[in-house]
Design a protein around this motif. Structure first.
Motif, PDB file in Angstrom:
ATOM      1  N   ALA A 168     107.047  43.468  65.510  1.00 26.92           N
ATOM      2  CA  ALA A 168     107.410  42.186  66.101  1.00 26.92           C
ATOM      3  C   ALA A 168     106.161  41.422  66.501  1.00 26.92           C
ATOM      4  O   ALA A 168     105.077  41.993  66.671  1.00 26.92           O
ATOM      5  CB  ALA A 168     108.290  42.420  67.329  1.00 26.92           C
ATOM      6  N   ALA A 169     106.295  40.117  66.628  1.00 25.97           N
ATOM      7  CA  ALA A 169     105.213  39.322  67.198  1.00 25.97           C
ATOM      8  C   ALA A 169     105.032  39.728  68.653  1.00 25.97           C
ATOM      9  O   ALA A 169     105.903  40.360  69.243  1.00 25.97           O
ATOM     10  CB  ALA A 169     105.551  37.840  67.093  1.00 25.97           C
ATOM     11  N   SER A 192     100.170  32.377  61.591  1.00 24.71           N
ATOM     12  CA  SER A 192      99.128  33.199  60.965  1.00 24.71           C
ATOM     13  C   SER A 192      98.936  34.544  61.648  1.00 24.71           C
ATOM     14  O   SER A 192      97.972  35.233  61.377  1.00 24.71           O
ATOM     15  CB  SER A 192      97.802  32.435  60.970  1.00 24.71           C
ATOM     16  OG  SER A 192      97.424  32.116  62.293  1.00 24.71           O
ATOM     17  N   SER A 193      99.837  34.906  62.559  1.00 26.63           N
ATOM     18  CA  SER A 193      99.703  36.195  63.228  1.00 26.63           C
ATOM     19  C   SER A 193      99.818  37.337  62.237  1.00 26.63           C
ATOM     20  O   SER A 193     100.689  37.343  61.364  1.00 26.63           O
ATOM     21  CB  SER A 193     100.783  36.342  64.301  1.00 26.63           C
ATOM     22  OG  SER A 193     100.855  37.666  64.749  1.00 26.63           O
ATOM     23  N   LYS A 210     108.761  50.165  71.384  1.00 23.11           N
ATOM     24  CA  LYS A 210     108.251  48.893  70.855  1.00 23.11           C
ATOM     25  C   LYS A 210     106.894  48.464  71.393  1.00 23.11           C
ATOM     26  O   LYS A 210     106.471  47.327  71.163  1.00 23.11           O
ATOM     27  CB  LYS A 210     109.251  47.753  71.097  1.00 23.11           C
ATOM     28  CG  LYS A 210     110.662  48.001  70.573  1.00 23.11           C
ATOM     29  CD  LYS A 210     110.709  48.179  69.076  1.00 23.11           C
ATOM     30  CE  LYS A 210     112.141  48.323  68.574  1.00 23.11           C
ATOM     31  NZ  LYS A 210     112.215  48.610  67.129  1.00 23.11           N
ATOM     32  N   VAL A 211     106.185  49.340  72.106  1.00 20.29           N
ATOM     33  CA  VAL A 211     104.842  48.992  72.579  1.00 20.29           C
ATOM     34  C   VAL A 211     103.865  49.409  71.484  1.00 20.29           C
ATOM     35  O   VAL A 211     103.593  50.593  71.303  1.00 20.29           O
ATOM     36  CB  VAL A 211     104.516  49.675  73.919  1.00 20.29           C
ATOM     37  CG1 VAL A 211     103.099  49.331  74.368  1.00 20.29           C
ATOM     38  CG2 VAL A 211     105.524  49.242  74.978  1.00 20.29           C
ATOM     39  N   THR A 268      97.663  45.457  74.370  1.00 19.95           N
ATOM     40  CA  THR A 268      97.959  44.170  74.972  1.00 19.95           C
ATOM     41  C   THR A 268      98.880  43.407  74.042  1.00 19.95           C
ATOM     42  O   THR A 268      98.889  43.625  72.831  1.00 19.95           O
ATOM     43  CB  THR A 268      96.674  43.357  75.233  1.00 19.95           C
ATOM     44  OG1 THR A 268      97.015  42.144  75.913  1.00 19.95           O
ATOM     45  CG2 THR A 268      95.949  43.014  73.954  1.00 19.95           C
ATOM     46  N   GLY A 269      99.688  42.525  74.615  1.00 21.46           N
ATOM     47  CA  GLY A 269     100.601  41.739  73.798  1.00 21.46           C
ATOM     48  C   GLY A 269     101.980  42.337  73.662  1.00 21.46           C
ATOM     49  O   GLY A 269     102.898  41.672  73.173  1.00 21.46           O
TER      50      GLY A 269
END
Length: 646
Positions: free
Chosen positions: A391-392, A412-413, A89-90, A94-95
């Motif tokens: 995913a967000a 709005s992502s 899931k990476v 970043t994030g």
């Protein structure tokens, strides 16, 4: 001369040598952004890499090895877990922090098998705070970028990383150990040191040669220590580099062979099978099960990879998966995924692509419309077996989500976008314009860059990265209010990127908008605790709350989440208020390794405590490192006066 052994012979040789691999030292050497077809080992003749050439004679060379993601962090997570991106899931640098405890993490599994584990990395995107440090006994990967600074430029040189790595390796003796050694050459910006910069007209080749020198120095030390011959060593890269092919100068956007095919070499103890080459396609998720098997550790059944020592050229071709969400997250374009099966490379995109790698290795002819229907249908069907939901950003837990909503950043992502998005390959002119704008930024031609960014944003308002670079250029020309607006726009498009939250907070602090700055810092505290503490302390100082700033610093030190800069500022504040013993205690651990400003602060605290000879010793150390350090001379003068030596 290339030697390719029949599969049965390989197994027989392996049967003779596998017992010697258990307990042998293991080193994983990652040379970031290295294309396989830019090495002499793989047929390139415009650069000299004597260390890697010699290593190939001791190793098994995999002629066709593929990455799963053309970005540094997601790819290394796949290497170190043996999992594909849909499983770990990476999905970005970043994030999307890595939660090691939830995955079959190589250093942890090797530690359970009796290995000591260490690492040294060269890039901010692999820093300790990503989660990669979990499972390592020692992980040298702390970086302190300025808020808003481009991640790609936050790095240290290969020689510096080697100097950080060697003491740990040298101290291991005969104990079983695993070491992950990462260098950032030849990642952009291509700024190779001499003599390589002058020797090669192509700056990428120059960086490749510089990387080879670092690896050669590492291997020389391993030989001196008696480790090299008995060690299992893997040399690989996380992904390649576009270098202008298919319109991409660097990497991340596309999934063509130039960014997916990487060097991969495996040296067994005593160089068993050294100099042989394997034509069967390999993938980076094969590395973890290979090393676990060689170490005598249990290999988790769920891993999709295979042991590299057991690859059978006669077996049916595997479907090797890769993906990139970079164009979606950063530019508002469609994400991409691909499967390599034998000679075929299928790319899932709004306009699908299929290439025959045997007849068209440069992938210049899309044959999806003319290929055998069954082949295309099979690849399309296989692609449905991979979870490509995005995913967000993982930091957006319920508490952070509420903070984002309060600031107007939810909804709005691009991670949450539904519906069709532009095909990246239809944006090649935009990519070329982006490259020109970024080049102007690097050359400090900020007015030119601003004009380019404004043209790009007028036509492409969902480009998160462009808003961030635009903000940086606006700041450079003094348009701070406009820069704050641009940072906020980038942050909104990102869905709450902690890095962008820090950049926005920094700008709001400079504008004196303290309450807003504090709110934005809170969005970043989970992933960037040190940087967040720095900013919170600065906010308090700017508001005249010196005791509150001091308390932030003390708590951050106690929690192990204080940067050197915050530790230094806290110590100076303590010293100014007469609490010199506490100030010295904060700085004394940095007496040997600290930066000159930190050592200067320690000298001041020592002198304030009446320990002037010790202060003199510290200042002499500063001046040995930096003979022109004016602040050190100023402090030295103060100390001499206090000792009655006018």
């Amino acid at each position: 001369m290339r030697r390719t052994l029949p599969f049965l012979s390989l197994l027989l040789l392996l049967g003779c040598g596998r017992a010697d691999t258990k307990g042998a030292p293991i080193l994983l050497v990652s040379i970031d952004t290295l294309r396989s077809d830019r090495l002499p080992v793989y047929g390139y003749d415009k650069v000299q890499t004597p260390a890697l050439d010699a290593f190939a004679k001791d190793a098994i060379v995999f002629e066709r090895a593929y990455s799963h993601y053309p970005l540094t962090l997601p790819s290394h997570v796949s290497i170190l877990t043996g999992q594909l991106p849909p499983d770990h899931k990476v999905r970005d640098n970043t994030g999307y922090p890595f939660e090691a405890a939830k995955h079959p993490y190589l250093p942890r599994l090797l530690k359970q098998a009796g290995y000591e584990t260490g690492a040294a990395v060269s890039a901010f995107v692999l820093r300790s705070q990503t989660g990669l440090a979990e499972g390592f006994d020692a992980y040298d990967g702390t970086f302190n970028p300025k808020p808003g600074e481009t991640l790609d430029v936050v790095q240290r040189s290969g020689p510096d990383t080697l100097r950080a790595a060697l003491p740990w390796i040298q101290a291991r003796g005969d104990k079983p150990f695993f070491y992950f050694f990462h260098i950032y050459e030849p990642h952009s910006p291509y700024t190779a040191p001499e003599p390589f910069a002058s020797r090669y007209p192509d700056p990428y080749d120059a960086e490749v040669a510089a990387a080879d020198k670092v690896v050669g120095d590492l291997f020389a030390e391993l030989k001196r220590l008696g480790i090299y011959d008995r060690a299992t060593i893997v040399v690989l890269s996380d992904h390649g580099e576009g270098l202008g092919q298919h319109g991409e100068a660097q990497h991340g956007i596309f999934l063509y062979r130039e960014t997916l095919q990487v060097p991969l070499m495996l040296k067994l103890p005593k160089s068993e099978r050294g100099g042989t080459r394997v034509s069967a396609p390999a993938q980076l998720v094969d590395v973890a099960p290979t090393l676990l098997s060689l170490a005598g550790a249990e290999v988790p059944r769920e891993l999709p990879g295979s042991s590299l020592v057991d690859l059978d050229p006669k077996a049916p071709p595997r479907k090797l998966y890769a993906e990139t969400f970079y164009p979606r997250i950063h530019f508002g374009w469609s994400d991409l995924a691909s499967l390599v099966e034998g000679r075929l490379h299928y790319i899932e995109a709004p306009e699908p692509e299929l290439y025959d790698l045997d007849s068209d290795p440069g992938e210049t002819r899309n044959v999806v419309a003319t290929a055998e229907r069954r082949s295309v249908s099979g690849l399309r069907q296989a692609m449905k077996g991979f979870d490509r939901r995005l995913a967000a950003p993982a930091e957006v837990d319920p508490e952070t989500s509420a903070k984002l909503a309060a600031l107007g950043y939810i909804g709005s992502s691009m991670a949450e976008h539904e519906g069709p998005l532009p095909d990246p390959k239809g944006q090649r002119q935009v990519i070329a314009d982006l490259d020109k704008a970024f080049t102007a930024t690097q050359a400090q031609r900020h007015e030119e860059a601003i004009a380019s960014f404004e043209r790009l944003l007028a036509a492409n308002p969902d480009m998160q990265d462009v808003w961030a670079f635009y903000a940086q250029s606006l700041h450079k020309v003094g348009r701070d209010e406009d820069a704050a607006v641009a940072y906020e726009k980038a942050l909104k498009l990102s869905g709450g990127s902690p890095q962008l939250a820090l950049a926005t907070a920094t700008k709001l602090l400079e504008l004196g908008r303290f309450a807003e700055a504090r709110q934005h810092v809170e969005l970043a505290r989970k992933q960037y605790p040190q940087e967040s503490n720095d900013l919170l302390a600065q906010i308090e100082m700017r508001q005249g709350n010196s005791e509150a700033a001091l308390e932030i610093g003390r708590k951050a030190v106690a929690d192990g989440r204080a940067s050197e800069a915050l530790r230094r500022q806290t110590a100076l504040s303590l010293s100014e208020t007469g609490r010199t013993a506490e100030a010295i205690a904060l700085l004394q651990p940095l007496a040997e390794t600290g930066e000159p400003p930190t050592l200067n602060a320690l000298a001041i605290a020592l002198s304030d405590a009446g320990r002037n000879p010790e202060a003199m010793t510290v200042l002499q150390r500063v001046l040995q490192k930096d003979p022109k350090n004016a602040r050190a001379y100023e402090t030295l003068g103060m100390v001499e006066l206090r000792q009655q030596n006018p």
